[in-house]
Design a protein around this motif. Structure first.
Motif: not given
Length: 259
Positions: A50-71
């Motif tokens: 269960i912990g692995g599934v939660i970690w995998t989903n969190a890792s897979k979706n880590k870009t969700e809701g984030t802001t791309i840092a402008p260069q």
């Protein structure tokens, strides 16, 4: 039966009861030690899974809701007329070294090219020594989860080029590159990046949302796949010849040879 015999019999009964109690306390009358250990092992394994599934989903979706840092350091390179169909041409027409670079914003090796040589390429563009034709193609369009990031990001980069912001947009996507096989950035995040880079024209968001250049990008990909000089992404050509961009000093060597 005499009193002594009754007393002895009672003592034996008490001893027998005590013996049974000890046996039960040691597991003789309940679940065996092996059974208990097995149950604990199953519970621990379930927790790990269960912990692995939660970690995998969190890792897979880590870009969700984030802001791309402008260069923004390379913004001075851009003009609004760089886009030519599905490509972007950056640099002076009389530059002595002319490169073609095929890349995909999801491609990890393209990210390595940008990390190793991107700043130097842009410095040499600004110095007038190098002109680059960027071919941002959706080669890995089915390799994000959900699919589509390669095409969306390539289209957004062309939309940014129309607003004179291709280079910082390009650099920002590689600096915050998502992992292949995982979630990319959605159109809203790509639009937000453009706004953070100073794009205020409403045409930019409309261009990203509509996928204005999708057909041209897909056609460019279909065409380059028929070209024997194309070796996947990244491919770097100089005057039609393959360049080994992993070799130290490759760009300096080209500029030196060009005189």
């Amino acid at each position: 039966m005499g009193g002594a015999e009754r007393t002895a019999r009672k003592r034996r009964q008490q001893q027998s009861a005590a013996s049974r109690a000890v046996t039960q306390a040691r597991g003789g009358g309940g679940p065996s030690r092996k059974t208990i250990v097995s149950v604990i092992a199953v519970v621990v394994l379930a927790a790990v899974v269960i912990g692995g599934v939660i970690w995998t989903n969190a890792s897979k979706n880590k870009t969700e809701g984030t802001t791309i840092a402008p260069q923004t350091s390379s913004a001075a390179l851009d003009t609004a007329d760089e886009r030519q169909g599905a490509v972007v041409v950056s640099g002076k027409a009389d530059a002595k070294v002319k490169l073609d670079i095929w890349a995909d914003f999801l491609c990890p090796y393209c990210g390595q090219l940008q990390q190793r040589s991107g700043q130097q390429i842009e410095q040499q563009i600004q110095a007038g020594n190098v002109q680059v034709t960027y071919h941002m193609i959706p080669l890995l369009n089915d390799k994000s989860d959900p699919p589509g990031y390669s095409l969306d990001s390539a289209n957004a980069a062309l939309c940014a080029a129309d607003q004179g912001k291709f280079t910082p947009f390009h650099d920002s996507l590689f600096a915050s590159q998502p992992e292949e096989g995982k979630r990319g950035y959605d159109k809203a995040q790509l639009i937000k990046l453009g706004q953070d880079l100073g794009i205020t024209a409403p045409e930019f968001a409309a261009c990203v949302n509509a996928g204005t250049y999708d057909d041209q990008l897909n056609a460019a990909l279909a065409g380059v796949r028929k070209d024997p000089s194309f070796q996947g992404t990244p491919t770097v050509l100089h005057n039609g010849q393959m360049v080994n961009w992993t070799q130290d000093g490759w760009l300096d060597k080209l500029i030196s040879q060009a005189g």
